[in-house]
Design a protein around this motif. Sequence first.
Motif, PDB file in Angstrom:
ATOM      1  N   VAL A   9       0.868  -1.174   0.000  1.00 18.61           N
ATOM      2  CA  VAL A   9       0.000   0.000   0.000  1.00 18.61           C
ATOM      3  C   VAL A   9       0.906   1.227   0.000  1.00 18.61           C
ATOM      4  O   VAL A   9       1.748   1.382   0.889  1.00 18.61           O
ATOM      5  N   ARG A  10       0.741   2.057  -1.022  1.00 18.55           N
ATOM      6  CA  ARG A  10       1.580   3.254  -1.139  1.00 18.55           C
ATOM      7  C   ARG A  10       0.800   4.485  -0.675  1.00 18.55           C
ATOM      8  O   ARG A  10      -0.290   4.771  -1.179  1.00 18.55           O
ATOM      9  N   VAL A  11       1.381   5.194   0.294  1.00 17.00           N
ATOM     10  CA  VAL A  11       0.807   6.450   0.777  1.00 17.00           C
ATOM     11  C   VAL A  11       1.739   7.572   0.330  1.00 17.00           C
ATOM     12  O   VAL A  11       2.909   7.606   0.715  1.00 17.00           O
ATOM     13  N   SER A  12       1.219   8.481  -0.498  1.00 15.01           N
ATOM     14  CA  SER A  12       2.029   9.571  -1.049  1.00 15.01           C
ATOM     15  C   SER A  12       1.591  10.897  -0.439  1.00 15.01           C
ATOM     16  O   SER A  12       0.396  11.192  -0.364  1.00 15.01           O
ATOM     17  N   VAL A  13       2.578  11.701   0.010  1.00 15.70           N
ATOM     18  CA  VAL A  13       2.316  13.036   0.547  1.00 15.70           C
ATOM     19  C   VAL A  13       3.009  14.040  -0.377  1.00 15.70           C
ATOM     20  O   VAL A  13       4.229  14.031  -0.500  1.00 15.70           O
ATOM     21  N   SER A  14       2.214  14.882  -1.042  1.00  9.82           N
ATOM     22  CA  SER A  14       2.752  15.804  -2.062  1.00  9.82           C
ATOM     23  C   SER A  14       2.508  17.250  -1.652  1.00  9.82           C
ATOM     24  O   SER A  14       1.472  17.581  -1.061  1.00  9.82           O
ATOM     25  N   ASP A  15       3.489  18.116  -1.963  1.00  8.92           N
ATOM     26  CA  ASP A  15       3.324  19.549  -1.765  1.00  8.92           C
ATOM     27  C   ASP A  15       3.703  20.270  -3.049  1.00  8.92           C
ATOM     28  O   ASP A  15       4.271  19.676  -3.964  1.00  8.92           O
ATOM     29  N   HIS A  16       3.365  21.549  -3.124  1.00 12.94           N
ATOM     30  CA  HIS A  16       3.728  22.377  -4.277  1.00 12.94           C
ATOM     31  C   HIS A  16       4.698  23.464  -3.828  1.00 12.94           C
ATOM     32  O   HIS A  16       4.545  24.642  -4.148  1.00 12.94           O
ATOM     33  N   GLY A  17       5.717  23.052  -3.075  1.00 14.41           N
ATOM     34  CA  GLY A  17       6.660  24.003  -2.494  1.00 14.41           C
ATOM     35  C   GLY A  17       7.887  24.241  -3.346  1.00 14.41           C
ATOM     36  O   GLY A  17       7.878  24.070  -4.566  1.00 14.41           O
ATOM     37  N   THR A  18       8.967  24.612  -2.672  1.00 14.59           N
ATOM     38  CA  THR A  18      10.196  25.021  -3.362  1.00 14.59           C
ATOM     39  C   THR A  18      10.946  23.857  -3.979  1.00 14.59           C
ATOM     40  O   THR A  18      11.771  24.059  -4.871  1.00 14.59           O
ATOM     41  N   GLY A  19      10.670  22.636  -3.513  1.00 15.26           N
ATOM     42  CA  GLY A  19      11.370  21.478  -4.044  1.00 15.26           C
ATOM     43  C   GLY A  19      12.738  21.284  -3.405  1.00 15.26           C
ATOM     44  O   GLY A  19      13.221  22.115  -2.632  1.00 15.26           O
ATOM     45  N   ILE A  20      13.369  20.165  -3.727  1.00 21.41           N
ATOM     46  CA  ILE A  20      14.661  19.806  -3.146  1.00 21.41           C
ATOM     47  C   ILE A  20      15.669  19.609  -4.280  1.00 21.41           C
ATOM     48  O   ILE A  20      15.386  18.916  -5.253  1.00 21.41           O
ATOM     49  N   ALA A  21      16.821  20.228  -4.138  1.00 18.90           N
ATOM     50  CA  ALA A  21      17.871  20.093  -5.163  1.00 18.90           C
ATOM     51  C   ALA A  21      18.315  18.640  -5.261  1.00 18.90           C
ATOM     52  O   ALA A  21      18.357  17.913  -4.268  1.00 18.90           O
ATOM     53  N   ALA A  22      18.654  18.208  -6.479  1.00 23.18           N
ATOM     54  CA  ALA A  22      19.024  16.808  -6.713  1.00 23.18           C
ATOM     55  C   ALA A  22      20.200  16.378  -5.853  1.00 23.18           C
ATOM     56  O   ALA A  22      20.238  15.254  -5.343  1.00 23.18           O
ATOM     57  N   GLU A  23      21.174  17.285  -5.640  1.00 24.26           N
ATOM     58  CA  GLU A  23      22.345  16.912  -4.857  1.00 24.26           C
ATOM     59  C   GLU A  23      22.052  16.747  -3.381  1.00 24.26           C
ATOM     60  O   GLU A  23      22.867  16.193  -2.625  1.00 24.26           O
ATOM     61  N   ARG A  24      20.883  17.181  -2.933  1.00 23.77           N
ATOM     62  CA  ARG A  24      20.529  17.057  -1.510  1.00 23.77           C
ATOM     63  C   ARG A  24      19.585  15.887  -1.242  1.00 23.77           C
ATOM     64  O   ARG A  24      19.350  15.564  -0.078  1.00 23.77           O
ATOM     65  N   LEU A  25      19.057  15.278  -2.285  1.00 17.54           N
ATOM     66  CA  LEU A  25      18.109  14.188  -2.075  1.00 17.54           C
ATOM     67  C   LEU A  25      18.741  13.027  -1.317  1.00 17.54           C
ATOM     68  O   LEU A  25      18.067  12.331  -0.558  1.00 17.54           O
ATOM     69  N   SER A  26      20.037  12.815  -1.503  1.00 16.44           N
ATOM     70  CA  SER A  26      20.702  11.707  -0.821  1.00 16.44           C
ATOM     71  C   SER A  26      21.038  12.041   0.625  1.00 16.44           C
ATOM     72  O   SER A  26      21.468  11.175   1.377  1.00 16.44           O
ATOM     73  N   GLN A  27      20.819  13.300   1.056  1.00 13.70           N
ATOM     74  CA  GLN A  27      21.182  13.720   2.408  1.00 13.70           C
ATOM     75  C   GLN A  27      19.985  13.925   3.320  1.00 13.70           C
ATOM     76  O   GLN A  27      20.138  13.881   4.536  1.00 13.70           O
ATOM     77  N   ILE A  28      18.805  14.150   2.762  1.00 16.31           N
ATOM     78  CA  ILE A  28      17.697  14.631   3.585  1.00 16.31           C
ATOM     79  C   ILE A  28      17.249  13.625   4.631  1.00 16.31           C
ATOM     80  O   ILE A  28      16.612  14.002   5.616  1.00 16.31           O
ATOM     81  N   PHE A  29      17.575  12.335   4.460  1.00 21.20           N
ATOM     82  CA  PHE A  29      17.187  11.330   5.446  1.00 21.20           C
ATOM     83  C   PHE A  29      18.311  11.034   6.437  1.00 21.20           C
ATOM     84  O   PHE A  29      18.136  10.204   7.331  1.00 21.20           O
ATOM     85  N   ASP A  30      19.455  11.716   6.289  1.00 24.00           N
ATOM     86  CA  ASP A  30      20.554  11.519   7.240  1.00 24.00           C
ATOM     87  C   ASP A  30      20.183  12.135   8.580  1.00 24.00           C
ATOM     88  O   ASP A  30      19.572  13.201   8.633  1.00 24.00           O
ATOM     89  N   PRO A  31      20.570  11.493   9.696  1.00 27.46           N
ATOM     90  CA  PRO A  31      20.261  12.061  11.015  1.00 27.46           C
ATOM     91  C   PRO A  31      20.864  13.447  11.184  1.00 27.46           C
ATOM     92  O   PRO A  31      22.013  13.687  10.822  1.00 27.46           O
ATOM     93  N   PHE A  32      20.070  14.374  11.718  1.00 27.10           N
ATOM     94  CA  PHE A  32      20.459  15.744  12.054  1.00 27.10           C
ATOM     95  C   PHE A  32      20.721  16.619  10.828  1.00 27.10           C
ATOM     96  O   PHE A  32      21.194  17.739  10.979  1.00 27.10           O
ATOM     97  N   PHE A  33      20.397  16.119   9.616  1.00 28.73           N
ATOM     98  CA  PHE A  33      20.522  16.995   8.452  1.00 28.73           C
ATOM     99  C   PHE A  33      19.312  17.919   8.415  1.00 28.73           C
ATOM    100  O   PHE A  33      18.160  17.468   8.445  1.00 28.73           O
ATOM    101  N   THR A  34      19.535  19.207   8.361  1.00 31.11           N
ATOM    102  CA  THR A  34      18.442  20.172   8.282  1.00 31.11           C
ATOM    103  C   THR A  34      18.929  21.434   7.598  1.00 31.11           C
ATOM    104  O   THR A  34      20.114  21.784   7.688  1.00 31.11           O
TER     105      THR A  34
END
Length: 457
Positions: free
Chosen positions: A375-400
């Motif tokens: 079961v896939r639950v998707s949460v979507s926004d229409h915000g500023t978006g995330i740069a491609a080079e940061r996608l690999s970091q956003i789930f790292d602990p304490f990355f903000t």
Amino acid sequence: MLKPVPSSLNRTNRASEAQMLRTLNTFAVDLMSIPCVEDLFWYVAQNVVGKLGFVDCVIYQANEAQSELTQVSAWGEKNPYGRDIINPLVIPFGRGITGQVAQSRKPIIVDDLVKDENYITDTQPARSEICVPLISSGRIVGVIDSEHPEVAAFGEPELELLSTVAAMTRAKLELLEETDRSQDRYKELVAAHTRLTQETSNRKALEAKLFEARKLEAVGRLTGRFAHEFNNLLTVISGNLELLELEGPDAGSQETLQGARTASTRGAALIRDMLAFAQRTRLAPETLDLNAYVSAFCENSERSLAQRVERSLANDLWMVSVDPIAIENMLLNLTLNGIDAMPKGGSIKITTENIFHMLSEERPFLSELLPGRYVRVSVSDHGTGIAAERLSQIFDPFFTTKRPGEGTGLGLSMVLGVMRQSGGTVAVQSEIGQGSTFELYFPAVTSGENDSLTINR
């Protein structure tokens, strides 16, 4: 003259005890999200020492050769330029009060600078001075210094206060040093990995997934151990607060107790998120229909968050086994991130779908996902978006990307940890200026009745 062990003085320019405790509690919580040494020194000067009643504060950083100190941050009339220091002062070890502290590694209080031959005359002469060293891993990292226009302005209370700030700063410096060493080792591993994975693109993809899994596992073990140790400290703090309440504190102590209680609560929430990322949290899964929880969450969001959340729910959604409290926390984290990404307003939408995942499907999963029904639950926004080079970091602990004090950087880490512990994973798609979509994959509960349901591809 110099006095390593000063007498205790009750100064009128010191911060109140309540303000002091609130400042130190806030510092203790914000420490985890301060990203670098430069930000740490400025935070200590302006948001810690600057709020503890001292007239001024100057922090010096030692060079690698352990031969001189350079002014790197300041608070007060001597530095009215925000975070820009004009002509930073450089002091050799052994010269002046600060140089002596760096060389002896012992704190110093000077009651009357006019009578001290070691005092380096400033453009704005002071009469008394207090100075404590910053020592990390056996090396002098820097010095915290404060001057005052009055004679004998500093005593035992001020020395104890600055020594406490120095100890907390030292602990963060050691953590930052370990982070730098880990990043260097990580870069070395990446370089070695790249050399070993040039044979074929398939082998490169497989080894990249294995490397990421091992990295997350190692960070998870470290996070879990730290969380358990810190949780023990919070238990002691909370217990002492309860004892103080039982002893019947006077009205003046209530604000102080509330500040300490708030800091303990924030710390406990931080620990829960860390344990979730480390997959050490205790989940209580139940077989449930996610449509019901998504509907309730969307309705509550209008009241609690003042944000309308749209929903698109699949018919005959498969049942899943998940902790109901965990799913609510994950939806809340993703929704709050979406709101933060839309400073000018916008819409957030939650979608549920039945999905049959196959190995051939190419999607940016954060961890391995076995073939099967989800079961896939998707949460979507229409915000500023995330740069491609940061996608690999956003789930790292304490990355903000938030400023210190505005976020712990553990929200997405908690989401990933809970999903992995529940047998699923997370995927994210984002485009600058267009918004982001976070997808949660929950394993469907095996049931003969569900086999006849329509599958969305």
